[in-house]
Design a protein around this motif. Sequence first.
Motif, PDB file in Angstrom:
ATOM      1  N   ALA A 148       0.598  -1.397  -0.030  1.00 40.51           N
ATOM      2  CA  ALA A 148      -0.048  -0.011   0.111  1.00 40.51           C
ATOM      3  C   ALA A 148       0.997   1.391   0.197  1.00 40.51           C
ATOM      4  O   ALA A 148       1.952   1.331   0.578  1.00 40.51           O
ATOM      5  CB  ALA A 148      -1.028  -0.029   1.086  1.00 40.51           C
ATOM      6  N   ARG A 194      -0.622  -2.300  -4.379  1.00 36.62           N
ATOM      7  CA  ARG A 194      -2.002  -2.640  -4.855  1.00 36.62           C
ATOM      8  C   ARG A 194      -2.963  -1.848  -4.366  1.00 36.62           C
ATOM      9  O   ARG A 194      -4.031  -1.875  -4.748  1.00 36.62           O
ATOM     10  CB  ARG A 194      -1.957  -4.199  -4.324  1.00 36.62           C
ATOM     11  CG  ARG A 194      -1.358  -5.254  -4.960  1.00 36.62           C
ATOM     12  CD  ARG A 194      -1.765  -5.323  -6.540  1.00 36.62           C
ATOM     13  NE  ARG A 194      -0.598  -6.111  -7.366  1.00 36.62           N
ATOM     14  CZ  ARG A 194       0.281  -5.757  -8.072  1.00 36.62           C
ATOM     15  NH1 ARG A 194       0.189  -4.281  -8.179  1.00 36.62           N
ATOM     16  NH2 ARG A 194       0.843  -6.448  -8.758  1.00 36.62           N
ATOM     17  N   GLU A 195      -2.679  -0.886  -3.197  1.00 33.52           N
ATOM     18  CA  GLU A 195      -3.559  -0.049  -2.438  1.00 33.52           C
ATOM     19  C   GLU A 195      -3.105   1.153  -2.694  1.00 33.52           C
ATOM     20  O   GLU A 195      -1.969   1.441  -2.329  1.00 33.52           O
ATOM     21  CB  GLU A 195      -3.880  -0.522  -1.218  1.00 33.52           C
ATOM     22  CG  GLU A 195      -4.807   0.338  -0.588  1.00 33.52           C
ATOM     23  CD  GLU A 195      -5.155  -0.211   0.869  1.00 33.52           C
ATOM     24  OE1 GLU A 195      -6.100  -1.002   0.805  1.00 33.52           O
ATOM     25  OE2 GLU A 195      -5.011   0.479   1.939  1.00 33.52           O
ATOM     26  N   ARG A 233      -7.008  -1.467  -5.104  1.00 31.16           N
ATOM     27  CA  ARG A 233      -8.118  -0.651  -4.008  1.00 31.16           C
ATOM     28  C   ARG A 233      -7.731   0.721  -3.919  1.00 31.16           C
ATOM     29  O   ARG A 233      -6.608   1.148  -4.154  1.00 31.16           O
ATOM     30  CB  ARG A 233      -7.873  -1.382  -2.719  1.00 31.16           C
ATOM     31  CG  ARG A 233      -8.886  -0.655  -1.531  1.00 31.16           C
ATOM     32  CD  ARG A 233      -8.762  -1.514  -0.444  1.00 31.16           C
ATOM     33  NE  ARG A 233      -9.435  -2.802  -0.342  1.00 31.16           N
ATOM     34  CZ  ARG A 233      -8.751  -3.571   0.901  1.00 31.16           C
ATOM     35  NH1 ARG A 233      -7.978  -3.132   1.827  1.00 31.16           N
ATOM     36  NH2 ARG A 233      -9.226  -4.882   0.798  1.00 31.16           N
ATOM     37  N   LEU A 387      -6.494  -6.782   1.935  1.00 33.29           N
ATOM     38  CA  LEU A 387      -5.190  -6.687   1.527  1.00 33.29           C
ATOM     39  C   LEU A 387      -4.025  -7.097   2.397  1.00 33.29           C
ATOM     40  O   LEU A 387      -4.015  -6.724   3.485  1.00 33.29           O
ATOM     41  CB  LEU A 387      -4.770  -5.124   1.211  1.00 33.29           C
ATOM     42  CG  LEU A 387      -3.397  -4.824   0.600  1.00 33.29           C
ATOM     43  CD1 LEU A 387      -3.545  -5.528  -1.020  1.00 33.29           C
ATOM     44  CD2 LEU A 387      -3.179  -3.537   0.473  1.00 33.29           C
ATOM     45  N   ASP A 389      -1.070  -7.594   4.513  1.00 28.97           N
ATOM     46  CA  ASP A 389       0.178  -6.632   4.660  1.00 28.97           C
ATOM     47  C   ASP A 389       1.535  -7.306   5.136  1.00 28.97           C
ATOM     48  O   ASP A 389       2.529  -6.728   5.010  1.00 28.97           O
ATOM     49  CB  ASP A 389      -0.313  -5.661   5.929  1.00 28.97           C
ATOM     50  CG  ASP A 389      -1.131  -4.616   5.582  1.00 28.97           C
ATOM     51  OD1 ASP A 389      -1.284  -4.131   4.277  1.00 28.97           O
ATOM     52  OD2 ASP A 389      -1.946  -4.058   6.292  1.00 28.97           O
ATOM     53  N   GLY A 407      -3.958  -7.845   7.813  1.00 24.36           N
ATOM     54  CA  GLY A 407      -4.139  -6.801   6.788  1.00 24.36           C
ATOM     55  C   GLY A 407      -5.268  -5.935   6.952  1.00 24.36           C
ATOM     56  O   GLY A 407      -5.822  -6.031   8.218  1.00 24.36           O
ATOM     57  N   GLY A 426       0.782  -8.365  -0.210  1.00 27.14           N
ATOM     58  CA  GLY A 426       0.197  -7.521  -1.446  1.00 27.14           C
ATOM     59  C   GLY A 426      -1.068  -8.288  -2.026  1.00 27.14           C
ATOM     60  O   GLY A 426      -1.717  -7.631  -2.779  1.00 27.14           O
ATOM     61  N   SER A 427      -1.294  -9.520  -1.722  1.00 26.74           N
ATOM     62  CA  SER A 427      -2.413  -9.868  -2.574  1.00 26.74           C
ATOM     63  C   SER A 427      -3.736  -9.553  -1.720  1.00 26.74           C
ATOM     64  O   SER A 427      -3.706  -9.271  -0.587  1.00 26.74           O
ATOM     65  CB  SER A 427      -2.332 -11.553  -2.482  1.00 26.74           C
ATOM     66  OG  SER A 427      -2.117 -11.961  -1.051  1.00 26.74           O
ATOM     67  N   LEU A 428      -4.964  -9.873  -2.462  1.00 26.61           N
ATOM     68  CA  LEU A 428      -6.263  -9.765  -1.859  1.00 26.61           C
ATOM     69  C   LEU A 428      -6.833 -11.077  -1.543  1.00 26.61           C
ATOM     70  O   LEU A 428      -6.963 -12.051  -2.195  1.00 26.61           O
ATOM     71  CB  LEU A 428      -6.880  -8.969  -2.755  1.00 26.61           C
ATOM     72  CG  LEU A 428      -6.553  -7.436  -3.324  1.00 26.61           C
ATOM     73  CD1 LEU A 428      -7.630  -7.000  -4.308  1.00 26.61           C
ATOM     74  CD2 LEU A 428      -6.994  -6.789  -1.910  1.00 26.61           C
ATOM     75  N   PRO A 453      -7.827  -8.501  -8.764  1.00 27.79           N
ATOM     76  CA  PRO A 453      -7.715  -7.034  -7.501  1.00 27.79           C
ATOM     77  C   PRO A 453      -9.051  -6.407  -8.007  1.00 27.79           C
ATOM     78  O   PRO A 453      -8.709  -5.234  -8.554  1.00 27.79           O
ATOM     79  CB  PRO A 453      -6.360  -6.712  -8.080  1.00 27.79           C
ATOM     80  CG  PRO A 453      -6.216  -6.723  -9.618  1.00 27.79           C
ATOM     81  CD  PRO A 453      -6.804  -8.294  -9.686  1.00 27.79           C
TER      82      PRO A 453
END
Length: 466
Positions: A148, A194-195, A233, A387, A389, A407, A426-428, A453
């Motif tokens: 993020a 990713r965010e 995101r 997400l 972390d 996360g 970093g994956s959802l 994502p």
Amino acid sequence: MSGKLYIKTHGCQMNEYDSSKMADVLAASHGLELTTNEADADVILINTCSIREKAQEKVFSQLGRWKELKQAKPALVIGVGGCVASQEGAAIVKRAPYVDLVFGPQTLHRLPQMIEMRRSTQRPQVDISFPEIEKFDHLPEPRKEGPAAFVSIMEGCSKYCSYCVVPYTRGEEISRPFDDVIAEIAALADQGVREITLLGQNVNAWRGPTHDGAIVDLGVLIHAIDQLDGIGRIRFMTSHPLEFSDSLIEAYANVPKLANYLHLPVQSGSDRVLKAMKRGYTRAWFLDKVAMARKKIPNLSISSDLIVAFPGETEEEFAESLQLIEDARFDFLFSFLYSARPGTVAAEMQPVANAVAKARLMRLFDLQAGIQAERMQAFMGTTAEVLVDGRDERGEPVPAGQHRYHGRDRHWKTVVFTSPVPLEIGSLAEVKIDHASPHQLKGSLVVSAATTPCRTPVAKTALPLA
């Protein structure tokens, strides 16, 4: 030159963003590497915040501790940046002559030149000017530090609330160009971010020029970020209620990547106090705005800020703030005792007795604690998009064959969960919530959403509307 850099950061996400840019600038110009040990540093910077009471005294207290390091290492460079630097300017050097640099939020990009001037002239360097948005044109390429990232899209504030120094320390509202913001976010996405959280003192007041001369608002920017590959995101903070427009509501409805979370500071529940604060709205107007947002944006979580014991606040007016909290049912509430800031209108007003102020704050905490616990319990049995972390190594041992991660979900709630398979940071991930405390949710992996994502349903059942 090479060496070590130590940065101590106070205050908001804007300051965190600025500190990361200080590190980037000095890494590019002087090869400085960050250290967590100030005794090892060749350059020490403190990024200050002037929002809280006695901020200046806390800065000078910290500088006093660093004076001993300077005596042991005369070549050590000590710098003061941020909002206290903007307020105090050269007075900092006069009071602490061992300080080498004083710079404002808008001049952090000039740090390399200031360091060189300090070394060549042997004189302290002070630059607290307001060169509008120049700093963004002189910063190194954005660098990933995790899944993020913050992206500052504007500087300053033009609202001039009676209690606030931001317009004086960061200047008037200046929006970064649309294309520059998109380029920075695209570069971060290419590195695996990713965010994205868009930052500004009043971020929803952003009005950015485009390359063809048009001016677009935050809703348009969010739609554009939604089209960038890799970004899963989008968030933004901090919003001013007066700037929470229909365009933003439309973005929530039509941009799947925009998180179901809104930070909307109210500051008081009393119309008289709101007028004295120069907030520009009434209690009824604010509550109508919250009700409309929750009606049009399913499962929206809302947080807010509230100042307790603003000068002249009566017991009846404080009770109105408590009632507003009851009515709004905020998911989170950041509450503070009023703190007089020199140079502001409110600083000349009659203060509330300290004992009364503290007692009120405790009553507010007790009320919000119950509401927050209730709002968290509403997530029991729902499914959250989280997400990832990092790994969570705290608490009880992880069961055999399981991995534990932490996360944040789309509602800005912290989620700790177990997974039978290792997950990429970093994956959802889709997580079934089976436990809720006032401060975090716990659960277990349902299915990894790392390769998709986009929005997955946060709740299988609708959350109660306040």
